[in-house]
Design a protein around this motif. Structure first.
Motif, mmCIF file in Angstrom:
data_model
loop_
_atom_site.group_PDB
_atom_site.id
_atom_site.type_symbol
_atom_site.label_atom_id
_atom_site.label_comp_id
_atom_site.label_asym_id
_atom_site.label_seq_id
_atom_site.Cartn_x
_atom_site.Cartn_y
_atom_site.Cartn_z
ATOM 1 N N PHE A 75 0.852 -1.188 0.000
ATOM 2 C CA PHE A 75 0.000 0.000 0.000
ATOM 3 C C PHE A 75 0.886 1.237 0.000
ATOM 4 C CE2 PHE A 75 1.159 -0.511 4.335
ATOM 5 C CZ PHE A 75 0.973 0.694 4.993
ATOM 6 N N GLN A 76 0.266 2.387 -0.019
ATOM 7 C CA GLN A 76 0.997 3.639 0.082
ATOM 8 C C GLN A 76 0.592 4.319 1.381
ATOM 9 O OE1 GLN A 76 0.094 5.462 -3.804
ATOM 10 N NE2 GLN A 76 2.289 5.242 -4.190
ATOM 11 N N ILE A 77 1.599 4.566 2.212
ATOM 12 C CA ILE A 77 1.345 5.191 3.506
ATOM 13 C C ILE A 77 1.406 6.713 3.328
ATOM 14 C CG2 ILE A 77 3.779 5.130 4.273
ATOM 15 C CD1 ILE A 77 2.721 4.341 7.075
ATOM 16 N N ASP A 81 3.363 15.621 4.808
ATOM 17 C CA ASP A 81 3.345 16.684 3.799
ATOM 18 C C ASP A 81 2.455 16.345 2.606
ATOM 19 O OD1 ASP A 81 4.947 14.739 2.717
ATOM 20 O OD2 ASP A 81 6.613 16.073 2.216
ATOM 21 N N GLY A 82 1.540 15.375 2.808
ATOM 22 C CA GLY A 82 0.570 15.056 1.775
ATOM 23 C C GLY A 82 1.068 14.118 0.686
ATOM 24 N N ARG A 83 2.252 13.584 0.839
ATOM 25 C CA ARG A 83 2.775 12.637 -0.139
ATOM 26 C C ARG A 83 2.365 11.218 0.240
ATOM 27 N NH1 ARG A 83 8.952 14.921 -0.841
ATOM 28 N NH2 ARG A 83 8.318 17.058 -1.305
ATOM 29 N N TYR A 162 9.942 18.623 14.704
ATOM 30 C CA TYR A 162 10.912 19.701 14.891
ATOM 31 C C TYR A 162 10.959 20.655 13.717
ATOM 32 C CZ TYR A 162 11.969 15.960 18.069
ATOM 33 O OH TYR A 162 11.816 14.963 18.995
ATOM 34 N N ASP A 163 10.674 20.152 12.517
ATOM 35 C CA ASP A 163 10.726 20.986 11.323
ATOM 36 C C ASP A 163 9.775 20.397 10.283
ATOM 37 O OD1 ASP A 163 11.363 22.478 9.033
ATOM 38 O OD2 ASP A 163 13.495 22.532 9.530
ATOM 39 N N PRO A 164 8.751 21.171 9.868
ATOM 40 C CA PRO A 164 7.756 20.642 8.928
ATOM 41 C C PRO A 164 8.302 20.346 7.533
ATOM 42 C CG PRO A 164 7.307 22.954 9.419
ATOM 43 C CD PRO A 164 8.437 22.531 10.308
ATOM 44 N N LYS A 165 9.568 20.673 7.254
ATOM 45 C CA LYS A 165 10.131 20.357 5.930
ATOM 46 C C LYS A 165 10.303 18.851 5.745
ATOM 47 C CE LYS A 165 15.093 20.438 6.814
ATOM 48 N NZ LYS A 165 16.366 21.053 6.571
ATOM 49 N N PHE A 166 10.283 18.094 6.844
ATOM 50 C CA PHE A 166 10.441 16.653 6.760
ATOM 51 C C PHE A 166 9.120 15.987 6.385
ATOM 52 C CE2 PHE A 166 14.002 17.881 9.381
ATOM 53 C CZ PHE A 166 15.024 17.084 8.882
ATOM 54 N N SER A 167 9.222 14.924 5.602
ATOM 55 C CA SER A 167 8.065 14.137 5.191
ATOM 56 C C SER A 167 8.043 12.868 6.049
ATOM 57 C CB SER A 167 8.196 13.780 3.706
ATOM 58 O OG SER A 167 7.114 12.982 3.291
ATOM 59 N N CYS A 168 7.087 12.788 6.969
ATOM 60 C CA CYS A 168 7.047 11.683 7.928
ATOM 61 C C CYS A 168 5.800 10.830 7.715
ATOM 62 C CB CYS A 168 7.034 12.228 9.354
ATOM 63 S SG CYS A 168 8.451 13.277 9.734
#
Length: 188
Positions: A75-77, A81-83, A162-168
Motif C-alpha cells: 500500500f501507500q502510507i 506533507d501530503g505525499r 521539529y521541522d515541517p520540511k520533513f516528510s514523515c
C-alpha cells in the motif's frame, strides 16, 4: 618485577545505556548538520524530554505473525506533507506490556531508490498521543535477533515534530494501542 593489571569490567545497566543513547541523540540534535532541529534553534536546544527509562517496556521474544487483516499487504502510507510512500505490511507483533495486551502491525518502507527496507518500522498511537506525545504518533524500529524486540524506551517522535520540511509517515489507525505507553520521547 611483573605487574598485574586487573581490568575492571564495567557493564552498563539498562537505564545507563538508555541515558547514554539519549545523550548521544541530544548531542546529534544540537550539533549535527543532519539534525531535524532548525539551525537557528540548535544553540538553545536543551535536549529532548523523555519518560523515565523502564525495562518493563522492553518487549522481547516476539514472533512476527503473518498479516491476515483486511487491508492490502502492499500500500501507500500517507505522510505529513501530503505525499504517499510505498510500504508493505510485514506482519503482526502481539505482546503483553505494562499497560495491557497489544498488537501492532510492522511495516517495511520503500527507500528512495525503490528497494524495500528489511528493518521493521512500527509506528504507534496510544493513550498519550495528542497530549503528552505527538498527535501523529511515535515510531519504534523493531530489532531482530532471531526473535523481535520492541523497546518502547526508544520510541521517538518523527523529524517533522521539529521541522515541517520533513516528510514523515502517518501512523495507520490499525496501530492504536488502547493504553498509555509511558516510555520513550514525550513533548514536555
Amino acid at each position: 618485577m611483573a605487574h598485574e593489571h586487573h581490568e575492571h569490567q564495567h557493564t552498563l545497566t539498562y537505564e545507563d545505556a538508555v541515558r547514554a543513547h539519549r545523550a548521544d541523540k541530544d548531542e546529534f540534535f544540537r550539533t549535527s548538520h543532519g539534525s531535524p532541529v532548525p539551525p537557528a534553534e540548535r544553540a538553545i536546544f536543551e535536549g529532548l524530554p523523555y519518560f523515565d527509562a523502564d525495562e518493563a517496556w522492553v518487549i522481547d521474544d516476539l514472533h512476527l505473525e503473518p498479516y491476515e487483516g483486511d487491508e492490502p499487504v502492499s500500500f501507500q502510507i500517507p505522510t505529513t506533507d501530503g505525499r504517499l510512500r510505498d510500504a508493505e505490511r510485514a506482519g503482526l507483533l502481539r505482546f503483553h506490556a505494562p499497560g495491557g495486551d497489544g498488537v501492532l502491525t510492522a511495516y517495511r518502507l520503500a527507500r528512495s531508490d525503490g528497494t524495500v527496507d528489511e528493518s521493521l518500522f512500527v509506528p504507534f498511537l496510544d493513550a498519550t498521543t495528542g497530549t503528552e506525545t505527538y498527535g501523529a504518533g511515535r515510531y519504534i524500529e523493531a530489532e531482530d535477533d532471531g526473535t523481535w524486540t520492541l523497546d518502547f524506551n526508544l520510541a521517538y517522535h518523527p523529524s517533522c515534530v521539529y521541522d515541517p520540511k520533513f516528510s514523515c509517515p502517518l501512523t495507520p489507525a490499525e496501530n492504536r494501542l488502547p493504553f498509555r505507553v509511558e516510555a520513550g520521547e514525550k513533548l514536555a
